[in-house]
Design an enzyme around this catalytic site. Structure first.
Site, PDB file in Angstrom:
ATOM      1  N   SER A   1      26.327  44.288  41.578  1.00 57.20           N
ATOM      2  CA  SER A   1      25.298  45.292  41.349  1.00 57.20           C
ATOM      3  C   SER A   1      24.269  44.984  42.584  1.00 57.20           C
ATOM      4  O   SER A   1      23.916  43.840  42.835  1.00 57.20           O
ATOM      5  CB  SER A   1      24.728  45.137  40.021  1.00 57.20           C
ATOM      6  OG  SER A   1      23.680  46.104  39.922  1.00 57.20           O
TER       7      SER A   1
ATOM      8  N   TYR B   1      20.195  41.154  32.578  1.00 58.51           N
ATOM      9  CA  TYR B   1      21.384  41.749  32.990  1.00 58.51           C
ATOM     10  C   TYR B   1      21.837  41.218  34.552  1.00 58.51           C
ATOM     11  O   TYR B   1      22.678  40.824  34.881  1.00 58.51           O
ATOM     12  CB  TYR B   1      21.374  43.008  32.917  1.00 58.51           C
ATOM     13  CG  TYR B   1      22.634  43.913  33.824  1.00 58.51           C
ATOM     14  CD1 TYR B   1      23.877  43.914  33.443  1.00 58.51           C
ATOM     15  CD2 TYR B   1      22.248  44.711  34.849  1.00 58.51           C
ATOM     16  CE1 TYR B   1      24.790  44.385  34.172  1.00 58.51           C
ATOM     17  CE2 TYR B   1      23.051  45.033  35.576  1.00 58.51           C
ATOM     18  CZ  TYR B   1      24.590  45.177  35.008  1.00 58.51           C
ATOM     19  OH  TYR B   1      25.478  45.913  36.043  1.00 58.51           O
TER      20      TYR B   1
ATOM     21  N   LYS C   1      24.687  38.923  36.843  1.00 58.50           N
ATOM     22  CA  LYS C   1      25.477  39.231  37.945  1.00 58.50           C
ATOM     23  C   LYS C   1      25.247  38.020  39.015  1.00 58.50           C
ATOM     24  O   LYS C   1      26.142  37.760  39.588  1.00 58.50           O
ATOM     25  CB  LYS C   1      25.061  40.768  38.416  1.00 58.50           C
ATOM     26  CG  LYS C   1      25.404  41.825  37.530  1.00 58.50           C
ATOM     27  CD  LYS C   1      26.874  41.883  37.386  1.00 58.50           C
ATOM     28  CE  LYS C   1      27.472  43.107  36.425  1.00 58.50           C
ATOM     29  NZ  LYS C   1      28.815  43.038  36.154  1.00 58.50           N
TER      30      LYS C   1
END
Ligand code: NAD
Ligand code: UDP
Length: 337
Positions: free
Chosen positions: A124, A148, A152
């Site tokens: 991302s 989050y 990643k």
């Protein structure tokens, strides 16, 4: 190639499956339906006229994953499965670290046991530090400000370490910018549960009358019109980026990161204006305070993917708005009906 697609029932997974199957690849899907419904996969079969095996299991369950590898000749994996809501990740950080990191580790372990060495990973734009100059390229400094984003970041690091230890592996890290829109058939699209966090599903639900007004989070950013600027990319262009990535992984070993964006930034007001104009519907808006953690402007440099993957996004902001609205109108309750 025969591709194992984890998280294949989700928003980006379904669109990618359609493009993989249309291109003549085979697929095997893994999904535990934590954020999706089996109906989305039925629609993929309907659009493509092709079938594929489904394992309704958790990617953290290595034995179940292992069954999928031993029962199918897998050449390559695309790993979409993961939890993705930034706000929820701040409230339930352990659930995010457990799901996203355990899932990555059990997948890598099962791949190693079954001799599968090619992987495309859903990363991302949130892996980039928010204070870097725009546009960001793949060498911009990394970091995050929420759990989050850290999952990643950590998965990317894990993958770089695996490739350093096993140079015959091929790993492609795809850093998505802001995917919106839907398949032009209007049969698959984004189906958020509850109140949408992201801008486009909030716009479509507001235009439909399900929400009274779009709250624009801040109009005092240092941008053209004061609202936040992002790099919106049509989900079908993003899906085609995965087809290019697996074909790249087939021929090249090592670990490479690529931005998947358009290279073009649009503000919240640009997107709302385009949506209203293209679809002939009104989106009532009100200005609200800034949302914590939102950077003013994020958009990508796209030259690396153009040069090395031979891929670039071609669909316009208008097409993104038209297709998102078609999906919403045809499926006011998403896949629930
Ligand atoms: P999504 O929630 O629609 O799809 C993810 C799918 O993974 C869902 O079908 C869910 O049921 C499944 N899943 C989650 N945890 C699982 C587990 N432990 N085992 C098996 N299945 C599991 O999300 P999406 O928008 O399609 O995103 C796909 C990937 O792309 C995610 O990894 C996400 O973090 C990443 N990503 C998404 C965006 C975006 O804006 N949509 C942006 C950047 C990165
Ligand atoms: N945004 C907004 N109202 C909303 C949702 C989002 O004004 O209800 C803005 C947000 O502040 C950002 C842009 O829309 O500038 C894109 O937000 P989104 O959550 O879709 O993606 P992000 O880039 O934050 O991952």
């Amino acid at each position: 190639m025969n591709i194992l697609v984890t998280g294949g029932a989700g928003y980006i997974g379904t669109h990618t499956l359609v493009e993989l199957l249309n291109r003549g690849h085979g697929a095997v899907v893994i999904d535990n339906f934590t954020n999706s419904r089996p109906e989305s996969l039925r629609r993929v079969r309907e659009i493509t006229g092709k079938s594929f095996a489904l394992y309704a299991v958790d990617v953290c369950d290595e034995e179940a994953l292992s069954r999928a590898f031993s029962e199918n000749a897998i050449d390559c994996v695309i790993h979409f499965a993961g939890l993705k809501a930034v706000g929820e990740s701040c409230e339930r950080p352990l659930a995010y670290y457990r799901n996203n990191l355990d899932g990555m580790m059990s997948l890598l372990s099962a791949m190693g046991r079954h001799g599968v060495k090619k992987l495309v990973f859903s990363s991302s734009a949130t892996v980039y530090r928010s204070d870097v100059p725009m546009p960001v390229d793949e060498d911009s400094p990394l970091g995050s400000i929420n759990p989050y984003g850290w999952t990643k970041f950590m998965c990317e690091q894990m993958l770089r370490d695996v490739v350093a230890a096993r140079p015959d592996w091929s790993v492609v890290l795809l850093r998505y910018f802001n995917p919106i829109g839907a398949h032009e058939s209007g049969r698959i699209g984004e189906d958020p549960s509850g109140i949408p966090n992201n801008l486009m599903p909030f716009i479509t639900q507001t235009a439909l009358g399900r929400r009274p007004a779009l709250r624009i989070f801040g109009n005092d950013y240092p941008t053209r019109d004061g609202t936040g600027v992002r790099d919106y990319i049509h989900v079908v262009d993003l899906a085609l980026g995965h087809v290019a990535a697996i074909e790249y992984a087939e021929k090249n070993a090592g670990c490479e990161a690529f931005n998947l964006g358009t290279g073009q930034g649009y503000s919240v007001l640009d997107l709302v204006g385009a949506f209203e104009r293209v679809n002939g519907v009104a989106v009532p808006c009100e200005i609200a305070p800034r949302r914590a953690g939102d950077p003013a402007t994020v958009y990508s440099r796209v030259e690396k993917a153009e040069k090395m993957l031979g891929w670039r996004a071609t669909r316009t902001l208008e097409e993104m708005c038209r297709d998102a609205w078609r999906w919403q109108v045809k499926n006011p309750n998403g896949f629930a009906e």
